[in-house]
Scaffold this motif. Sequence first.
Motif, PDB file in Angstrom:
ATOM      1  N   HIS A 195      -6.044  -0.423  -2.249  1.00  0.00           N
ATOM      2  CA  HIS A 195      -4.769  -2.009  -2.894  1.00  0.00           C
ATOM      3  C   HIS A 195      -4.837  -1.542  -4.665  1.00  0.00           C
ATOM      4  O   HIS A 195      -4.059  -1.728  -4.984  1.00  0.00           O
ATOM      5  CB  HIS A 195      -5.321  -3.249  -2.688  1.00  0.00           C
TER       6      HIS A 195
ATOM      7  N   THR B 118      -1.979 -12.913   1.208  1.00  0.00           N
ATOM      8  CA  THR B 118      -2.599 -12.719  -0.249  1.00  0.00           C
ATOM      9  C   THR B 118      -3.157 -13.694  -0.765  1.00  0.00           C
ATOM     10  O   THR B 118      -3.262 -14.811  -0.737  1.00  0.00           O
ATOM     11  CB  THR B 118      -1.207 -12.122  -1.123  1.00  0.00           C
TER      12      THR B 118
ATOM     13  N   THR C 179      -8.004  -8.653  -4.671  1.00  0.00           N
ATOM     14  CA  THR C 179      -6.675  -8.977  -4.467  1.00  0.00           C
ATOM     15  C   THR C 179      -6.477  -8.329  -2.828  1.00  0.00           C
ATOM     16  O   THR C 179      -6.908  -7.254  -2.086  1.00  0.00           O
ATOM     17  CB  THR C 179      -5.310  -8.738  -5.029  1.00  0.00           C
TER      18      THR C 179
ATOM     19  N   GLU D  46      -5.348  -9.117   1.161  1.00  0.00           N
ATOM     20  CA  GLU D  46      -3.744  -9.113   1.749  1.00  0.00           C
ATOM     21  C   GLU D  46      -3.516  -9.512   3.563  1.00  0.00           C
ATOM     22  O   GLU D  46      -4.773  -8.811   4.012  1.00  0.00           O
ATOM     23  CB  GLU D  46      -3.049  -7.428   1.435  1.00  0.00           C
TER      24      GLU D  46
END
Lengths: 245, 245
Positions: free
Chosen positions: A80, B111, B206, B208
């Motif tokens: 990511h 997310t 973060t 997903e």
Amino acid sequence: MRIARISTPTGPQHAVDRAGTWAHIVDPFEEPLCYTGGSTPHGDAELLPPVAPAVVLGIGHNLTLNEHPLPLQAWHKSAHTVAAPGEEIVAARNRGTVNAEGELAVVIGKTAAGLTAENALEHVLGYTCVNDVTNVDQGAVDERNFQGKSGVNYTPLGPWIETSLPDPEQAGIEVRVNGVARAQSGTFNLPSTVVDCLVYVTSWLTLEPGDVVMTGAPGTAVPVAPGDRVDIVVEGIGTLSSTVS
Amino acid sequence: MRIARISTPTGPQHAVDRAGTWAHIVDPFEEPLCYTGGSTPHGDAELLPPVAPAVVLGIGHNLTLNEHPLPLQAWHKSAHTVAAPGEEIVAARNRGTVNAEGELAVVIGKTAAGLTAENALEHVLGYTCVNDVTNVDQGAVDERNFQGKSGVNYTPLGPWIETSLPDPEQAGIEVRVNGVARAQSGTFNLPSTVVDCLVYVTSWLTLEPGDVVMTGAPGTAVPVAPGDRVDIVVEGIGTLSSTVS
């Protein structure tokens, strides 16, 4: 040969730099390459990361030339975090110094398991520049390289893949901050060679086409701050530029 | 509700367990779910890993209940190691003991950045079983969890996602080898809760939809050898079976 991945209205498109334009190809991993007939002029091309890797590996203990390096030690960085040329690195705040780290990245071209010094480079599609952005002070409490390596756009990759780098073991690397060279080194200063890294990694993990191995920062870690522009220049490839926000 | 991912002639297909069959859905992450009208009888369904994660995280220092645990510390496992129910774990040879580690896996649904204890579970699609296979003796020379965690099919995942686990903090976990229970524990024995893990991880990275967090092995690491059949049973979800070769 340069292979880029560009943004088009129908999605990401791999393309080869040919006759002043990006000539679209079906699949960068097939041989011979198949051209679609489409193309995008250089000036119109928005470059994406040149691959979308499933696996991004860093190589620990491969920093500066020394006679007694610690054994190689790989680690995974989140896919990511991969960012395009020109994208903003979002520096994590209040988490210590943020380093840019200029490195040569290897892009795998063929499924690779148990590579040897003799055949390792045959499994490489090519090479690109990578900026292994790091909250370096986290290292003291982050032995597995998670906390310091996970920020938004912490892995700028590109601008393209160079398939015919004359010698990956002799590639100069420069890190520029706001146009000023802050580190000048090269893969020749890595204690373990690029081939060593591939042999080590594939002795444990099978790599697949599009996977990326970041080969280590040979004295090319430079602190950056919001507002900076940082360029990673790898000799024979090109310049990967990012801003820091 | 159970969501599986099954093999079909046209590729992987997500499906919901409904009225004795796997009812095909367009996208497990959209709300409400959209049914295609197609279905596959249970007996004909070849189960795949229930998601194809871009990021697979392990949680270090979350092993057995104790009053003074070390701080949480995440690490990445290669997405290439994710294996389907029933697939063969290829035990790496001559590299020390191979452990099966039975854990609760969290599948992210939305997310997720900077989650709090209050909103963490709202970002979860559901839960499944995972076997975090490990060459445990490598730990002594592998502080970044690369060498011991990279073998072929070292992350069996499944058999399906359970979206309505009553309480993920109270899920029993059993590890069976050749039908014999060798470890009996549960997430209630983890020093840091499932919610703690999600808050920690998303404070740095973060996540997903489809990403997987393995929440730690609460005394559920059991040595296995070629020829063994190993089952990871998580209460409220089901049984994830693999053979070792």
